[in-house]
Write a protein that holds these residues in place. Sequence first.
Motif, short mmCIF file in Angstrom:
data_model
loop_
_atom_site.label_atom_id
_atom_site.label_comp_id
_atom_site.label_asym_id
_atom_site.label_seq_id
_atom_site.Cartn_x
_atom_site.Cartn_y
_atom_site.Cartn_z
N UNK A 118 0.69 -1.18 0.22
CA UNK A 118 -0.03 0.23 -0.10
C UNK A 118 0.93 1.11 -0.18
N UNK A 119 0.19 2.50 0.08
CA UNK A 119 1.00 3.69 0.09
C UNK A 119 1.63 3.95 1.15
N UNK A 120 1.19 3.32 2.50
CA UNK A 120 2.04 3.14 3.66
C UNK A 120 3.16 2.55 3.54
N UNK A 121 3.23 1.20 3.06
CA UNK A 121 4.45 0.61 2.78
C UNK A 121 5.54 1.66 2.03
N UNK A 122 5.10 2.25 0.99
CA UNK A 122 5.91 3.18 0.24
C UNK A 122 6.37 4.25 1.10
N UNK A 123 5.64 4.67 1.78
CA UNK A 123 5.83 5.97 2.44
C UNK A 123 6.82 5.97 3.59
N UNK A 124 6.77 5.01 4.49
CA UNK A 124 7.85 4.77 5.53
C UNK A 124 8.68 3.59 5.26
N UNK A 125 8.66 2.63 4.41
CA UNK A 125 9.54 1.97 4.02
C UNK A 125 9.45 0.43 4.85
N UNK A 126 8.05 0.18 5.07
CA UNK A 126 7.83 -1.06 5.85
C UNK A 126 7.56 -2.11 4.75
N UNK A 175 14.71 5.20 11.84
CA UNK A 175 13.74 6.01 12.98
C UNK A 175 13.00 6.95 11.97
N UNK A 176 11.87 6.69 11.65
CA UNK A 176 11.31 7.57 10.46
C UNK A 176 9.83 8.23 11.08
N UNK A 177 9.44 7.98 11.84
CA UNK A 177 7.92 8.33 12.51
C UNK A 177 7.82 8.94 13.63
N UNK A 178 7.21 9.93 13.66
CA UNK A 178 6.66 10.63 15.04
C UNK A 178 5.17 10.51 15.05
N UNK A 179 4.53 9.78 15.79
CA UNK A 179 3.12 9.69 16.00
C UNK A 179 2.55 10.48 17.19
N UNK A 180 1.83 11.50 17.01
CA UNK A 180 0.95 12.23 18.02
C UNK A 180 -0.48 11.67 18.29
N UNK A 181 -0.64 12.06 19.52
CA UNK A 181 -2.05 11.49 19.99
C UNK A 181 -2.57 12.37 21.09
N UNK A 182 -3.86 12.24 21.41
CA UNK A 182 -4.34 12.74 22.60
C UNK A 182 -4.12 14.19 22.94
N UNK A 183 -4.34 14.97 21.53
CA UNK A 183 -4.40 16.49 21.68
C UNK A 183 -4.46 16.89 20.28
N UNK A 184 -4.29 18.28 20.14
CA UNK A 184 -4.46 19.17 18.90
C UNK A 184 -3.21 18.85 18.00
N UNK A 185 -3.49 18.57 16.99
CA UNK A 185 -2.30 18.45 15.90
C UNK A 185 -1.60 19.71 15.67
N UNK A 237 12.00 18.47 10.52
CA UNK A 237 13.16 17.73 10.99
C UNK A 237 13.14 16.32 10.02
N UNK A 238 12.07 16.35 8.97
CA UNK A 238 12.07 15.14 8.11
C UNK A 238 11.60 13.84 8.40
N UNK A 239 10.66 13.78 9.59
CA UNK A 239 9.88 12.65 9.79
C UNK A 239 8.61 12.70 9.29
N UNK A 240 8.26 11.46 8.98
CA UNK A 240 6.68 11.26 8.68
C UNK A 240 5.98 11.35 9.89
N UNK A 241 4.84 12.20 9.88
CA UNK A 241 4.05 12.64 10.77
C UNK A 241 2.78 12.00 10.87
N UNK A 242 2.39 11.23 11.94
CA UNK A 242 1.10 10.64 11.90
C UNK A 242 0.21 10.94 13.25
#
Length: 369
Positions: free
Chosen positions: A4-12, A129-139, A149-154
């Motif tokens: 899927x596009x997720x695989x392409x996006x982060x390399x999984x 180390x490619x992802x910063x995943x935020x939760x429980x608040x306003x993005x 900083x070049x991270x993929x943001x979720x």
Amino acid sequence: MIKSRLCEKVGIRYPIIQAGMGPFSNNNLCVAAANAGVLGLLSTSGLFNKQDQPWVYNAFVDSGEANRDDDMATVLESVLKRTYRLVKDKGGIFGINVMVSAELKQYSEIMIDTAIRVREENPDMKNNFKVIFTSAGDPVGWKDKIKGAGFTWMHVVPSVKGALRCKKAGVDVIVASGHEGGFHTSWEPVHSMILLPAVVEAVSDENTLVCGAGGFCDGKTLAAALVLGADGAQMGTRFLATQESDFHQIWKEGVVAAGDRGTLVARGFVGPARWLKTPRSDEHAKNTLQKSPGVFLGTPDDYTTIDMSLIEFEVESIKAVYEGNKEKALMAAGEGAQRINDMPKVDDLVQTMVKDAEAALKGVQKYVA
């Protein structure tokens, strides 16, 4: 092979996210998940609990090969370097899950700043180390720091409104979390079958990916997420009940033993929470109905109005998990627990899910003329 596009996006290799479940350590689980070809997420909320819940903090620090006496930034740096060391040879991809609610902003900034600094000081980490995943608040407000900083943001949301907020903020991957999910859940019970396609229709485009969460726990449900238009699925409870999972054995066994209608909703730290159904959680649900009925009515409250005895009960019950006390333990889990009846190794689990998802997707084709 499912891609899927997720695989392409982060390399999984596979379109699966191992949820960054907190406040408990999942340092070893993250490594196993990343090495199995899915996105492994480190929980970081255990770092908030050094004073009030040291059993949570100590488990996080010890499993991450850090020093209990170090400050938050130094502990996280140790955990990140350890994770990288253990996944780099297999090409594992990982990230961190950071709660960004207003009450925790000062800590969130420390952790995100630390993640950025550690990766910049160790450039080879950018391959893993490619992802910063935020939760429980306003993005809104985090884009420049994270994406700059070049991270993929979720970011995870329980509603279309929240997804549109993510779109405005510039989030790369929006995770739509249905009411089936474990632990913290939404005030208004919108389930994945409704929420996920609605979020896909509202925000998915060439720049914004959508993944599902809440109830996704095997190959069939992974296939369902893809059929509903998602780019992948996040799974928490399923990965909790694995051999490499850091969660206490009684918790893992509780998930495996859960059957039909094996969970319930009662008060959590920051609103409603989904728990494994036990005499202890039944008691907590009854107390919640009396003292915080908004949990069941979809009416938010906060720490200025809640009866704090509910939170005290929860803290005591989570401590009981660490002590191995089944009678007093509260253990969170999603509705998917009733579909889980084994405790495999993570790699075996992933391979089975992918195989079953492929079979399910082929099965759908027979209905197309």
